[in-house]
Design a protein around this motif. Structure first.
Motif, PDB file in Angstrom:
ATOM      1  N   ASP A 236     108.717  34.764  44.488  1.00 49.38           N
ATOM      2  CA  ASP A 236     107.970  33.665  43.863  1.00 49.38           C
ATOM      3  C   ASP A 236     106.586  34.073  43.366  1.00 49.38           C
ATOM      4  N   ASN A 237     106.198  35.313  43.579  1.00 47.03           N
ATOM      5  CA  ASN A 237     104.900  35.774  43.085  1.00 47.03           C
ATOM      6  C   ASN A 237     104.911  37.284  42.911  1.00 47.03           C
ATOM      7  N   PRO A 238     105.452  37.765  41.788  1.00 46.25           N
ATOM      8  CA  PRO A 238     105.709  39.197  41.616  1.00 46.25           C
ATOM      9  C   PRO A 238     104.461  40.078  41.545  1.00 46.25           C
ATOM     10  N   ALA A 239     103.273  39.478  41.617  1.00 46.88           N
ATOM     11  CA  ALA A 239     102.081  40.323  41.724  1.00 46.88           C
ATOM     12  C   ALA A 239     102.000  40.905  43.140  1.00 46.88           C
ATOM     13  N   TYR A 240     102.735  40.281  44.065  1.00 49.99           N
ATOM     14  CA  TYR A 240     102.777  40.748  45.453  1.00 49.99           C
ATOM     15  C   TYR A 240     104.143  41.349  45.751  1.00 49.99           C
ATOM     16  N   SER A 241     104.278  41.932  46.949  1.00 50.49           N
ATOM     17  CA  SER A 241     105.544  42.597  47.269  1.00 50.49           C
ATOM     18  C   SER A 241     105.971  42.268  48.701  1.00 50.49           C
ATOM     19  N   ASN A 242     107.263  42.429  48.946  1.00 48.67           N
ATOM     20  CA  ASN A 242     107.801  42.218  50.295  1.00 48.67           C
ATOM     21  C   ASN A 242     107.592  43.497  51.102  1.00 48.67           C
ATOM     22  N   SER A 243     106.349  43.788  51.376  1.00 44.70           N
ATOM     23  CA  SER A 243     106.037  45.078  52.005  1.00 44.70           C
ATOM     24  C   SER A 243     105.012  44.884  53.111  1.00 44.70           C
ATOM     25  N   PHE A 244     104.847  45.912  53.911  1.00 48.70           N
ATOM     26  CA  PHE A 244     103.886  45.824  55.022  1.00 48.70           C
ATOM     27  C   PHE A 244     103.441  47.214  55.467  1.00 48.70           C
ATOM     28  N   ASP A 245     102.292  47.241  56.111  1.00 47.65           N
ATOM     29  CA  ASP A 245     101.834  48.425  56.843  1.00 47.65           C
ATOM     30  C   ASP A 245     101.623  47.983  58.279  1.00 47.65           C
ATOM     31  N   VAL A 246     101.718  48.938  59.194  1.00 48.31           N
ATOM     32  CA  VAL A 246     101.504  48.632  60.605  1.00 48.31           C
ATOM     33  C   VAL A 246     100.376  49.530  61.098  1.00 48.31           C
TER      34      VAL A 246
ATOM     35  N   VAL B  61      99.976  48.429  44.468  1.00 56.10           N
ATOM     36  CA  VAL B  61      99.570  49.529  45.356  1.00 56.10           C
ATOM     37  C   VAL B  61     100.749  50.075  46.166  1.00 56.10           C
ATOM     38  N   ARG B  62     101.970  49.632  45.836  1.00 53.98           N
ATOM     39  CA  ARG B  62     103.146  50.091  46.601  1.00 53.98           C
ATOM     40  C   ARG B  62     104.055  50.954  45.734  1.00 53.98           C
ATOM     41  N   PRO B  63     104.899  51.791  46.363  1.00 52.67           N
ATOM     42  CA  PRO B  63     105.797  52.662  45.593  1.00 52.67           C
ATOM     43  C   PRO B  63     106.801  51.875  44.752  1.00 52.67           C
ATOM     44  N   PHE B  64     107.373  52.547  43.755  1.00 52.35           N
ATOM     45  CA  PHE B  64     108.234  51.885  42.751  1.00 52.35           C
ATOM     46  C   PHE B  64     109.447  51.184  43.349  1.00 52.35           C
ATOM     47  N   TYR B  65     109.937  51.668  44.486  1.00 50.45           N
ATOM     48  CA  TYR B  65     111.175  51.117  45.058  1.00 50.45           C
ATOM     49  C   TYR B  65     110.939  49.825  45.854  1.00 50.45           C
ATOM     50  N   THR B  66     109.678  49.353  45.904  1.00 51.68           N
ATOM     51  CA  THR B  66     109.338  48.176  46.703  1.00 51.68           C
ATOM     52  C   THR B  66     109.733  46.876  45.992  1.00 51.68           C
ATOM     53  N   MET B  67     110.311  45.942  46.722  1.00 46.33           N
ATOM     54  CA  MET B  67     110.750  44.661  46.150  1.00 46.33           C
ATOM     55  C   MET B  67     109.555  43.746  45.877  1.00 46.33           C
ATOM     56  N   PRO B  68     109.410  43.274  44.616  1.00 52.19           N
ATOM     57  CA  PRO B  68     108.346  42.287  44.338  1.00 52.19           C
ATOM     58  C   PRO B  68     108.670  40.978  45.068  1.00 52.19           C
ATOM     59  N   CYS B  69     107.639  40.194  45.390  1.00 53.72           N
ATOM     60  CA  CYS B  69     107.872  38.872  45.984  1.00 53.72           C
ATOM     61  C   CYS B  69     108.609  38.026  44.954  1.00 53.72           C
TER      62      CYS B  69
ATOM     63  N   GLU C 104      94.302  52.145  62.171  1.00 53.41           N
ATOM     64  CA  GLU C 104      94.810  53.232  61.332  1.00 53.41           C
ATOM     65  C   GLU C 104      96.306  53.065  61.149  1.00 53.41           C
ATOM     66  N   GLU C 105      96.747  53.380  59.915  1.00 54.43           N
ATOM     67  CA  GLU C 105      98.152  53.145  59.560  1.00 54.43           C
ATOM     68  C   GLU C 105      99.087  54.108  60.280  1.00 54.43           C
ATOM     69  N   ILE C 106     100.128  53.549  60.899  1.00 52.68           N
ATOM     70  CA  ILE C 106     101.166  54.423  61.471  1.00 52.68           C
ATOM     71  C   ILE C 106     102.521  54.233  60.780  1.00 52.68           C
ATOM     72  N   ILE C 107     102.679  53.100  60.093  1.00 51.31           N
ATOM     73  CA  ILE C 107     103.974  52.786  59.480  1.00 51.31           C
ATOM     74  C   ILE C 107     103.719  52.174  58.109  1.00 51.31           C
ATOM     75  N   SER C 108     104.569  52.509  57.149  1.00 46.26           N
ATOM     76  CA  SER C 108     104.641  51.628  55.993  1.00 46.26           C
ATOM     77  C   SER C 108     106.102  51.291  55.763  1.00 46.26           C
ATOM     78  N   GLY C 109     106.334  50.096  55.265  1.00 42.76           N
ATOM     79  CA  GLY C 109     107.716  49.663  55.095  1.00 42.76           C
ATOM     80  C   GLY C 109     107.802  48.519  54.105  1.00 42.76           C
ATOM     81  N   ALA C 110     109.034  48.139  53.770  1.00 38.79           N
ATOM     82  CA  ALA C 110     109.238  47.100  52.766  1.00 38.79           C
ATOM     83  C   ALA C 110     110.703  46.772  52.599  1.00 38.79           C
ATOM     84  N   GLN C 111     110.923  45.645  51.895  1.00 41.17           N
ATOM     85  CA  GLN C 111     112.243  45.423  51.316  1.00 41.17           C
ATOM     86  C   GLN C 111     112.303  46.280  50.052  1.00 41.17           C
ATOM     87  N   ARG C 112     113.507  46.770  49.701  1.00 40.33           N
ATOM     88  CA  ARG C 112     113.643  47.636  48.525  1.00 40.33           C
ATOM     89  C   ARG C 112     114.327  46.886  47.394  1.00 40.33           C
ATOM     90  N   VAL C 113     114.077  47.354  46.180  1.00 40.12           N
ATOM     91  CA  VAL C 113     114.791  46.826  45.021  1.00 40.12           C
ATOM     92  C   VAL C 113     116.232  47.328  45.120  1.00 40.12           C
TER      93      VAL C 113
END
Ligand code: 4AD
Length: 482
Positions: free
Chosen positions: A389-399, A379-387, A404-413
């Motif tokens: 140890d578990n690449p079905a998940y990602s190093n990403s977050f919403d705030v 559910v995250r954009p292509f540039y998001t870093m997969p976890c 209601e969402e005000i921020i989205s962010g992540a580690q990038r590939v």
């Protein structure tokens, strides 16, 4: 030059002093041939100016007549002397008008101005398309008036926006955009103090930066181009350029046909991107420090603005913790499940589920502000870093604020091979972003970042019900004018 005073600064200490003020003619009330009241408004404050024909003071009956013929909302320069009202203003019917303004327009009641000269700098048309008093009323006032059998006119959102230059004069609107400016300023100030460098990335770009079709297309010297959906690719390339930490405040364009209370086609993006040394939580820590400092600043230094907004649009103060709560996406899903809402654990949260989670978190942890991390990769954009140890998940977050969402962010590939693979998997033609992907083959540090919607922050901090209220001249799918 002459010395100008501000209406909001006038107090008893100024009694006896000559002053010169400029403002809008908020109200005009003739009393007799020899006397009139003019209420002058500047920003969020009003003051009553008294004209009394008096040869010694140089005030003629013609001047009183001139004043009573002025149209509301004209721009006036008034020279006069600050005086203390002879009797408490509230008790006289003559001065009812001031009492009326007192609540909505924070009238300066402790002083009035004895007018010596009055100049009309610019005349407003006699009848304006919206009445400012109506535009400034709270819903509770309308309801009370209705119960009392009075007829008051509600000013609809579209009418307000059609005549935004009048609508912006309401005290709540005066306060909203002062708050917005403070949020933006604190964003810069905080990030500068953490060694971020402010940048400006191009808004005319060759293709989509977030993936997907929600772009405004145009021709750029014979070449198809579009308006930037975010500074995403360029802020990352700035990191490749060796800046370590960058931020940007700038316009973001989304051609989404979303007619909702929280989507605009153009909004102000507050973006940041930074090298990550050990863990992407370093990005979350920046967000924690940044937003706690913004909230504290607003609460401590913008009391008048917040009270003013509260008067028209009552809201509960935002609850936040000194150290921002972080929950995993899975924990969030689990909380929802226990409360009877089933969400596909590999899917995304819909608006309703987010709202509900916001309420559950408030009940359990006592905060309206929290970070939800480790989203499913799908559910995250292509540039998001997969976890790792578990690449079905990602190093990403919403705030979230109030669910209601005000921020989205992540580690990038940051490796070109994985980036090309992820883009392809997400249906993006790598040829359209080849310069971006190549940037990561020249040496690129691990990095991550986030994007904030400025209008959403102000909307949700003040619990306003529509993002159009926090955009000066909103652009939504229907609106390009004014
Ligand atoms: O979630 P978004 O689309 O994320 C990005 O643009 C990423 N490049 C950010 C990043 O650094 N990873 O947008 C970020 C924020 C949202 O959380 C929301 O606050 C706001 O921008 N936003 C909008 N605000 C108003 N109208 C819209 N149509 C918005 N779309 C996103």
């Amino acid at each position: 030059g002459r010395v100008w005073s501000k209406v909001g600064d006038l107090d008893e200490a100024a009694a006896g002093r000559p002053v010169l003020i400029r403002g809008f003619a908020h109200a005009i009330r003739p009393v007799s041939k020899k006397m009139a009241f003019v209420v002058l408004r500047q920003s969020m404050s009003t003051v009553q100016c008294v004209l009394v024909a008096n040869a010694d003071a140089g005030v003629s009956t013609q001047m009183v007549k001139f004043a009573t013929a002025l149209s509301k909302e004209s721009i006036l320069d008034i020279e006069g002397v600050v005086s203390l009202p002879k009797e408490p203003l509230k008790s006289t019917t003559q001065q009812m008008i001031v009492v009326l303004c007192e609540y909505m327009f924070s009238a300066i009641l402790q002083v009035e101005i004895q007018v010596r000269k009055i100049y009309c700098i610019n005349r407003a048309i006699p009848t304006l398309p919206i009445n400012l008093e109506d535009a400034a009323r709270s819903e509770a006032e309308f309801e009370k008036a209705e119960q009392a059998g009075e007829k008051l006119v509600r000013v609809g959102q579209d009418t307000r926006l059609n005549y935004r230059s009048i609508d912006l004069r309401t005290p709540a609107n005066q306060a909203i955009f002062r708050i917005q400016c403070q949020v933006e300023n604190k964003f810069r100030e905080f990030l500068l103090s953490k060694d971020f460098v402010g940048i400006h990335s191009p808004k005319l770009i060759g293709g989509s930066s977030e993936g997907g079709a929600a772009v405004f297309k145009l021709m750029y010297n014979g070449q198809p181009a579009c308006l930037a959906q975010s500074p995403q690719l360029y802020k990352q390339m700035a990191i490749c350029g060796g800046y370590e930490r960058v931020f940007e405040v700038g316009p973001v364009f989304r051609a989404e046909n979303s007619n909702t209370h929280r989507h605009l086609c153009e909004f102000v993006g507050l973006d940041a991107e930074m090298e990550i040394k050990e863990h992407y939580f370093e990005v979350c820590d920046i967000i924690d420090g940044l937003f706690v400092s913004i909230f504290k600043h607003l609460t401590e230094n913008c009391k008048k603005e917040l009270e003013t907004i509260n008067r028209q649009y009552p809201f509960e103060p935002l609850k936040y913790l000194d150290k921002t709560l972080k929950l995993t996406y899975e924990e969030g899903i689990q909380m929802l499940k226990e409360a009877g809402t089933e969400i596909d654990p590999m899917g995304d949260l819909n608006t309703e589920a987010e709202k509900k989670l916001g309420r559950l978190v408030r009940e359990k942890y006592g905060t309206d502000f929290f970070i939800l991390y480790q989203y499913p990769l799908a559910v995250r954009p292509f540039y998001t870093m997969p976890c790792y140890d578990n690449p079905a998940y990602s190093n990403s977050f919403d705030v979230f604020i109030r669910g209601e969402e005000i921020i989205s962010g992540a580690q990038r590939v940051h490796t070109p091979e994985l980036l090309a693979k992820r883009a392809t998997e997400c249906g993006i033609d790598v040829n359209t972003i080849s310069a971006y992907i190549e940037s990561f083959s020249y040496g690129a540090p691990p990095h991550g970042g986030f994007g904030v919607g400025l209008e959403r922050v102000v909307m949700l901090f003040c619990a306003l019900n529509n993002i159009r209220k926090t955009s000066l001249f909103p652009r939504d799918p229907q609106r390009l004018v004014p």
